[in-house]
Design a protein around this motif. Structure first.
Motif, PDB file in Angstrom:
ATOM      1  N   GLU A 127      48.330  40.527  32.213  1.00 31.56           N
ATOM      2  CA  GLU A 127      48.344  40.068  31.201  1.00 31.56           C
ATOM      3  C   GLU A 127      46.863  38.562  31.132  1.00 31.56           C
ATOM      4  O   GLU A 127      46.073  38.913  30.403  1.00 31.56           O
ATOM      5  N   GLY A 128      47.057  38.091  31.679  1.00 29.58           N
ATOM      6  CA  GLY A 128      46.419  36.745  31.082  1.00 29.58           C
ATOM      7  C   GLY A 128      45.603  36.186  32.646  1.00 29.58           C
ATOM      8  O   GLY A 128      44.751  35.730  32.103  1.00 29.58           O
ATOM      9  N   ASP A 129      45.411  36.571  33.828  1.00 29.80           N
ATOM     10  CA  ASP A 129      44.452  37.091  34.873  1.00 29.80           C
ATOM     11  C   ASP A 129      44.308  37.845  35.590  1.00 29.80           C
ATOM     12  O   ASP A 129      44.850  37.486  36.913  1.00 29.80           O
ATOM     13  N   PRO A 130      44.487  38.975  35.355  1.00 31.64           N
ATOM     14  CA  PRO A 130      43.485  40.184  35.928  1.00 31.64           C
ATOM     15  C   PRO A 130      42.988  39.881  37.613  1.00 31.64           C
ATOM     16  O   PRO A 130      43.601  40.630  37.845  1.00 31.64           O
ATOM     17  N   PHE A 131      42.357  39.445  37.101  1.00 37.11           N
ATOM     18  CA  PHE A 131      41.506  39.546  38.457  1.00 37.11           C
ATOM     19  C   PHE A 131      41.970  38.239  39.529  1.00 37.11           C
ATOM     20  O   PHE A 131      41.301  39.423  40.608  1.00 37.11           O
ATOM     21  N   THR A 132      42.714  37.871  39.427  1.00 35.39           N
ATOM     22  CA  THR A 132      43.176  37.197  40.476  1.00 35.39           C
ATOM     23  C   THR A 132      43.979  38.326  41.280  1.00 35.39           C
ATOM     24  O   THR A 132      43.905  38.377  43.016  1.00 35.39           O
ATOM     25  N   LEU A 133      44.812  39.169  40.499  1.00 33.53           N
ATOM     26  CA  LEU A 133      45.092  39.535  41.420  1.00 33.53           C
ATOM     27  C   LEU A 133      44.719  41.413  41.679  1.00 33.53           C
ATOM     28  O   LEU A 133      44.575  41.534  42.763  1.00 33.53           O
ATOM     29  N   ILE A 134      42.939  41.689  41.433  1.00 32.09           N
ATOM     30  CA  ILE A 134      41.938  41.859  41.760  1.00 32.09           C
ATOM     31  C   ILE A 134      41.943  41.543  42.981  1.00 32.09           C
ATOM     32  O   ILE A 134      41.814  42.441  44.360  1.00 32.09           O
ATOM     33  N   GLU A 135      41.514  40.595  42.598  1.00 37.60           N
ATOM     34  CA  GLU A 135      41.180  39.485  44.127  1.00 37.60           C
ATOM     35  C   GLU A 135      41.827  39.682  45.301  1.00 37.60           C
ATOM     36  O   GLU A 135      41.602  39.584  46.145  1.00 37.60           O
ATOM     37  N   GLY A 136      42.726  39.043  45.179  1.00 40.18           N
ATOM     38  CA  GLY A 136      44.376  39.685  46.115  1.00 40.18           C
ATOM     39  C   GLY A 136      44.441  41.051  47.062  1.00 40.18           C
ATOM     40  O   GLY A 136      44.636  41.293  47.788  1.00 40.18           O
TER      41      GLY A 136
END
Length: 501
Positions: free
Chosen positions: A190-199
């Protein structure tokens, strides 16, 4: 005037949406231009909804906010009844080591520009210049282990998939966060979805996978909405594309689908039941192809490792538990929420110093670590350092790092019964020790509650059978809360016998 109001599910449940609307309405009525940014939660759940106003000195927090507190935001902020001061200077925030959650609560979750401005995509850019083997070696050297509960070295899993034969490989993110007292996956998405996408994109490069899936539980509507929007934005910005693309899939709420093989069956449109292993998912996973199955926090920890190097990440922690862990503190506790810190704090420090003891003000009796399948730790074990091997040595497990605090009024026999009942309800039914063992477990604990002391050796034998014979961790780990309750709190079981007499 720039104001941050969390879109986090916990904040929304406490009225954040209405407060955001009220702030805009108040600004319009006063002729003040207000920019409201819906950010993630800072993790201080007892202060939600936590509103932050940008000032010359920094972001000043106000919470827990109510509709009645909104008009005062347009006056003297220092005199506001809910003023907390600079958010970054609050003790809860200053004491943390935020690596994975560095941006959560800070940025606009759906602004890729904001993400990049705060260090995003640096890890992916570096990984794009490296070979598959070099990426795998970096993750392996960092010491990162699965944050979903098993604690398996992430680099070894990636190496297996990377070297496996197969024209098509997959990256699957397990976001079926079903344990009680766990919310780190949800807060991250919810707070930083692009971190998961990048990972996930980095994992794709490392393993030669071109497709990824995020399997999210249906009870997380905000996370689903944010992740779907983030994937669209990343695709439009060419962060995702032919080299690696991903989809969001929604589960139907079965707890057992948090187990990787059940999740894969569900993802394929089959019934969510456990698969026998071998073959391992790394060799024959989704659609029978080599598949990485990692938890949200595992994958979201990769960008900082790739951006700052394995040595930087490995410098935090103790023993074989390297890096940081997002503690999720809940239950009967004064200060509940998410607190990211390096491995190594003692359980007592976490409960008493960070959590502030019980919310009821009564003495702490026990803490369950690792969700509904985790062991109950008494105060006598509060000197245990928070680490995988350290907890394992005390017949416990870290799991997803959720902690449920209980005070001295808690009946541990009933907690043991709850664990067995939970397993009986959530079992997929494939293996006998879990399917029948949990049902017999509830019946046996009920016999103890009626004063039948002869049933105590029976529950011990039953737990040993479930632990050794179950196909997956649902049946295999249920004995942890049952046996820890019996071992550390025998008086609660003896009192049942006394009451019956």
């Amino acid at each position: 005037m720039k104001v941050y109001v969390p879109l986090d599910s916990a904040a929304v449940a406490l009225g954040a949406d209405k407060i955001a609307e009220a702030i805009v309405a108040q600004g319009a009525a006063r002729g003040v231009s207000v920019e409201v940014v819906r950010n993630g939660s800072r993790g201080m759940v007892w202060l939600e909804p936590l509103v932050e106003v940008v000032t010359d000195k920094g972001r000043v927090g106000f919470g827990p906010m109510t509709l009645a507190d909104v008009p005062s935001l347009f006056g003297d902020l220092s005199a506001h009844p809910k003023a907390l001061g600079l958010v970054e200077e609050l003790p809860w925030m200053k004491g943390q080591t935020r690596l994975t959650f560095a941006r959560v609560g800070v940025i606009d979750p759906l602004s890729l520009e904001d993400y990049v401005a705060h260090g995003g995509l640096v890890g992916l850019e570096r990984a794009a210049k490296m070979s598959k083997a070099e990426i795998v070696a970096e993750v392996t050297e960092s010491g990162l282990r699965g944050r979903g509960g098993a604690g398996f070295p992430t680099g070894i899993k990636w190496k297996t998939v990377s070297e496996a034969a197969g024209e098509q490989k997959y990256i699957v993110c397990n976001a079926d966060e079903g344990d009680s007292a766990t919310f780190a996956d949800r807060m991250l998405m919810e707070g930083d979805p692009f971190t998961l996408i990048e990972g996930m994109a980095i994992a794709g490069l490392a393993c030669g996978a071109t497709k990824g899936y995020v399997y999210i539980r249906s009870e997380y509507p905000v996370a689903i909405r944010v992740m779907e929007a983030a994937v669209r934005i990343a695709r439009e910005a060419k962060v995702l594309g032919p080299a690696f693309d991903m989809e969001i899939r929604v589960g139907a709420g079965a707890y057992v689908c948090g187990e990787e093989t059940s999740l894969l069956n569900s993802l394929e449109g089959k019934r969510g039941v456990v698969r026998a292993k071998p073959p391992l998912p790394a060799l024959q996973g989704f659609l029978g192809r080599p598949t990485v199955v990692n938890n949200v926090i595992s994958l979201a920890s990769v960008p900082v490792i790739m951006a700052k190097g394995a040595a930087y990440y490995k410098d935090f922690g103790l023993g074989r538990s390297r890096g940081t862990i997002p503690l999720q503190i809940a239950g009967n506790v004064k200060y509940g929420g998410l607190y990211e810190v390096a491995f190594g704090l003692t359980l007592g420090q976490i409960v008493n110093e960070i959590g502030g003891g019980t919310a009821s003000g009564r003495p702490v009796k026990a803490v369950q670590v690792g969700g509904p399948l985790g062991a109950w730790f008494p105060v006598s074990l509060f000197d245990t350092p928070f680490g995988y091997e350290e907890f394992g040595a005390k017949e416990g497990l870290i799991g997803h790092a959720g902690l449920t605090v209980a005070d001295d009024t808690t009946d541990m026999l009933q907690m043991a019964r709850f664990a067995m009942e939970f397993c009986a309800i959530e079992s997929c039914g494939k293996c006998t020790p879990c399917r029948l063992g949990s049902t017999r477990g509830v019946e046996t604990i009920d016999r103890i509650a009626r004063g039948d002391a002869s049933a105590i050796p029976l529950i011990t034998d039953l737990c040993n059978t479930m632990k050794s014979g179950s196909l997956c961790a649902l049946g295999g780990f249920t004995p942890y809360p049952v046996m820890s309750a019996l071992t550390h709190f025998p008086d609660d079981f003896a009192r049942a016998k006394e009451a019956a007499e």
